[in-house]
Design an enzyme around this catalytic site. Structure first.
Site, short mmCIF file in Angstrom:
data_model
loop_
_atom_site.label_atom_id
_atom_site.label_comp_id
_atom_site.label_asym_id
_atom_site.label_seq_id
_atom_site.Cartn_x
_atom_site.Cartn_y
_atom_site.Cartn_z
CB ILE A 94 -0.92 0.06 1.24
CG1 ILE A 94 -0.14 -0.33 2.49
CG2 ILE A 94 -2.12 -0.84 1.06
CD1 ILE A 94 -0.80 0.04 3.75
CG ASP A 144 11.47 13.43 11.08
OD1 ASP A 144 11.54 12.45 10.35
OD2 ASP A 144 11.30 14.61 10.64
N GLY A 197 8.06 3.91 0.68
CA GLY A 197 8.73 5.18 0.92
C GLY A 197 10.20 5.04 0.59
#
Ligand SMILES: O=C(Nc1ccc2c(c1)CCNCC2)c1ccc(-c2cn[nH]c2)cc1OCc1ccccc1
Length: 337
Positions: free
Chosen positions: A18, A133, A21
């Site tokens: 799905i 982050d 990255g």
């Protein structure tokens, strides 16, 4: 990859990819025993290269974090070539895509999400971690529209506690605090509050307070800390943003002060609940552990979480129970003694 996938298929049905990255791809899966859906993050150690330590940092951090707004790690399978992380299912995708789809969020909807982010960050800090982050790409939406914090690859757990200064400049520039991009020694939790301020601005406005395609120009804007408030922001929102986007970290709000800030409390009239609703038994007490009348998991005092199949089954059953679903293992046990 095949050996890892074979191990995986013993416990999970593995469906389509799905998302893929940088150095990971995410497949949908289903835990066979409990029927619960999961996400499976698959990384090739060769492709990871020098990023491999970052994955180890993330796995160690996630093993210690158990919270209603932190994405849950259920199981880790490592082969000589791959690492598989079995993770909490978040079908709502990234908060980033949600904001883009809606252009920007109302103050009311932002408040719902922001309280969940504050809850997650207060918990993460209470465990001695700074995330470092924080951005909308690292907040996923689960099936009940709750936010789940992910990507602890850059997190820090200073030995001497969060009040210790950090040096590593990391994270995404647009969300990074001035002291961090200026290479100064900084406090992780204070830098996280700045990122929360940038995130709050992005939720309310649909764009970033500091932006420039030229990296140095961007750094100058962040170091100066000047940004324009669009006319649709309420005075309360303008004030909170100002208190979070303070260039001097000592003048910046702390996460604790956020939890009962007037803007955060509006309409709720109660501070953010940040305690974990998921008790973590690092060492389960001796007596039998009854999850359900049909299932006893006998545990030894020294059981440590191996993040193997037992851990995944236990955590997924617990999650089912918390969702009020019937807690049964498949195939249906013939008889419940
Ligand atoms: O469950 C996860 N993702 C996910 C699951 C189902 C669906 C979607 C997304 C949206 C796309 N349409 C299909 C429905 C999911 C869970 C954990 C993690 C995760 C935890 N630490 N690191 C990663 C990542 C996940 O995904 C990444 C993603 C994939 C496609 C798009 C948006 C996001």
């Amino acid at each position: 990859e095949q050996r890892g996938v074979d191990e995986l298929r013993k416990y999970y049905e593995v469906y389509e990819t799905i998302g893929s990255g940088g150095f990971a791809k995410v497949k949908l899966g289903r835990h066979i025993l409990t029927g619960e859906k999961v996400a499976i993050k698959i990384m090739n150690k060769k492709d990871l290269g020098e990023d491999l330590p970052r994955v180890k940092v993330e796995i160690e951090a996630m093993k210690n974090l158990s919270h209603q707004h932190v994405c849950r790690l259920y199981q880790v399978i490592e082969t000589s070539t791959h690492i598989f992380m079995v993770l909490e299912y978040c079908p709502g995708g990234e908060l980033f895509d949600y904001i883009v789809a809606k252009d920007r969020l109302s103050e009311e909807e932002t408040r719902v999400f922001f309280r969940q982010i504050a809850s997650a960050m207060a918990y993460v800090h209470s465990q001695g971690y700074a995330h470092r982050d924080l951005k909308p790409e690292n907040l996923l939406i689960d099936e009940n529209r709750n936010l789940k914090l992910i990507d602890f690859g850059l997190c820090a757990k200073p030995k001497g506690g969060l009040s210790y200064e950090l040096m590593t400049c990391c994270g995404s520039p647009a969300y990074a605090a001035p002291e961090l991009i200026q290479g100064k020694a900084y406090i992780g939790s204070e830098a996280d509050v700045w990122s929360m301020g940038v995130l709050l601005f992005a939720l309310l406005c649909g764009y970033l307070p500091f932006d420039d395609e030229n990296c140095m120009a961007l750094y100058r804007k962040i170091a100066r800390g000047r940004y324009d408030n669009p006319r649709w922001l309420s005075p309360g929102s303008v004030l909170l943003l100002n208190q979070m986007l303070q260039v001097d970290p000592k003048r910046r709000l702390s996460v604790r002060q956020l939890l009962d800030h007037p803007w955060v409390m509006k309409d709720y009239n109660s501070p953010v609940e940040w305690y974990s609703r998921q008790p973590v038994y690092t060492h389960i007490q001796k007596p039998k552990y009854v999850i359900d009348e049909c299932l006893n998991i006998e545990t030894e005092l020294t059981l440590t979480w191996r993040y193997d199949q037992t851990t995944a089954t236990y955590l997924l059953l617990l999650s089912k129970k918390q969702k009020g679903k019937p807690v049964r293992l498949r195939p249906e046990p013939a008889v419940c003694e």
